[in-house]
Write an enzyme that holds these catalytic residues in place. Structure first.
Site, PDB file in Angstrom:
ATOM      1  N   HIS A   1      -5.042   0.942  -3.110  1.00  0.00           N
ATOM      2  CA  HIS A   1      -4.350  -0.349  -2.980  1.00  0.00           C
ATOM      3  C   HIS A   1      -3.526  -0.195  -1.715  1.00  0.00           C
ATOM      4  O   HIS A   1      -2.647   0.684  -1.645  1.00  0.00           O
ATOM      5  CB  HIS A   1      -3.474  -0.596  -4.221  1.00  0.00           C
TER       6      HIS A   1
ATOM      7  N   HIS B   1      -1.144   0.273   1.213  1.00  0.00           N
ATOM      8  CA  HIS B   1       0.303   0.516   1.173  1.00  0.00           C
ATOM      9  C   HIS B   1       0.769   1.152   2.471  1.00  0.00           C
ATOM     10  O   HIS B   1       0.020   1.884   3.127  1.00  0.00           O
ATOM     11  CB  HIS B   1       0.684   1.395  -0.013  1.00  0.00           C
TER      12      HIS B   1
END
Ligand code: AMP
Ligand code: ZN
Length: 111
Positions: free
Chosen positions: A95, A97
């Site tokens: 994800h 980041h």
């Protein structure tokens, strides 16, 4: 994304120490800090890495980083922003980041 730990953090299904939140962005303390200050800044909407993330979203993340640096008091002394994209960079959570690293004199190297 169902099996994504950062999506679960955004939804509050996995606990996190929140540092900042707005409509699009969530920021929280890294569980395994590399420096006295280590914050992860993520889009609430799941993307895998910088390659499949809209530039508008990246801009919102950097606006959040600007606010966090001032709010947390390390804007003046300086900090580092890191993004790991893909296998060779050592990305472990898929994800997208950005890491904010601060709170001490950082090493000069980037590899
Ligand atoms: P990366 O290697 O760029 O994919 O970084 C993933 C980061 O997520 C690492 O620095 C981990 O320490 C951090 N991390 C993994 N799980 C959690 C969690 N549940 N809460 C906070 N940070 C986490
Ligand atoms: Zn996700």
């Amino acid at each position: 994304m169902e099996d994504c730990i950062f999506c679960k953090i955004v939804k509050g299904k996995i606990p996190s120490t929140k540092v900042y939140e707005d409509e699009n962005v969530y920021a929280f303390k890294d569980i395994n800090p590399a420096a006295p200050i280590h914050v992860l800044v993520i889009p609430k909407e799941h993307t895998t890495n910088i390659l499949d993330t809209k530039s508008e979203t990246i801009a919102k993340i950097f606006e959040a980083i600007n606010k966090i640096a001032k709010k947390e008091g390390f804007a003046k002394e300086g900090f580092r922003v890191i993004n790991n994209c893909g296998e060779n960079a050592g990305q472990t959570v898929m994800h997208m980041h950005f890491h904010i690293i601060a709170g001490k004199k950082l090493g000069e190297g980037i590899v």
